[in-house]
Design an enzyme around this catalytic site. Sequence first.
Site, PDB file in Angstrom:
ATOM      1  CG  ASP A  54      -2.044   1.007   1.140  1.00  0.00           C
ATOM      2  OD1 ASP A  54      -2.435   1.353   0.012  1.00  0.00           O
ATOM      3  OD2 ASP A  54      -2.529   1.449   2.198  1.00  0.00           O
ATOM      4  CG  ASN A  86       1.156   4.071   4.118  1.00  0.00           C
ATOM      5  OD1 ASN A  86       0.813   4.574   5.187  1.00  0.00           O
ATOM      6  ND2 ASN A  86       0.436   3.131   3.512  1.00  0.00           N
ATOM      7  CG  ASP A 114       0.037   1.249   7.557  1.00  0.00           C
ATOM      8  OD1 ASP A 114      -0.022   0.100   8.034  1.00  0.00           O
ATOM      9  OD2 ASP A 114      -0.972   1.881   7.188  1.00  0.00           O
TER      10      ASP A 114
END
Length: 314
Positions: free
Chosen positions: A202, A207, A219
């Site tokens: 992701d 992030n 993350d």
Amino acid sequence: MSGAAPYAALSPDLVLAAVDAAGRWSDGRLLTLNSYENRVFQVGLDEGGFVVAKFYRPGRWSDAAIEEEHAFALELAGAELPVVAPLVVHGHTLLRHEGFRYAVYPRRGGRAPSLESADQLEWLGRLLGRMHAVGSRERFQARGTLDRATMIEAPMRATLGSDLLPAHLFDAYRHAASRVDTAVANRFEAVGPLRQIRLHGDCHPGNVLWTDAGPHFVDLDDARMGPAVQDLWMLAGDDAAMDALLEGYGQFRDFDPVELALVPALRAMRQVHYAGWIAERWHDPAFPAAFPFAEEARWWEQHIADLHEIADDL
């Protein structure tokens, strides 16, 4: 912990007590950080500074899958990559307190990267090339793969089973999402077999945090197996940005250019998944507050129109 409100019992006192139980004595300062899937808090320490406590959503990942994520983060950090990994407490990273599973992380601040800067994009590309070189050493066993089953089929079922989707749009949504699914399947088949590696999963700009010393990644909650391009396309706003990323990437790992043909399919999968994610999590009180538009028929009408456009383009 009720399935209708999975974090109802997660009080500030419980959060602070969990940090204390991890051997990092809190001073009572507590700040809720932006997160919907899990619950994440910045906690002040008696000794000064802060840690971040992340409480995992019940039932989403198995213990083995969370531990695999942690092990990957520690492996990347051990390879001197700027990845924020969980703290090890008495030999463990996955901790438990009052029925909740959680982990404690060092607090690392930063600002958003400048994705218009070729220099910053090349820097990110170099780091992702190194990250993927580590990620290609082994396979995830418990975290699954980025595929149609998890990104289209399951979210479709969640949407179709939710009261959020207006009844008069049920058939229209099913038809539009099925068109996307077929188009994505055809795109993957046309591209052919690709090497699957361990990914961040992701890697969007939120992030990646930038400091004067450079970027770091946070993350890895969506880490799974998949093609390398998954960690690149969300940072590339256009072809020039992708070229800059790949310029850096290629200094540390070869990139198969055929993977670029998957970007429209990966973008389509994310679009279907987004609506299904909201529908599946609607019982969590944080979701109606954060995504009130999902209760409006016009939003679903636009979503359906977007899916048809995506299917046409694929």
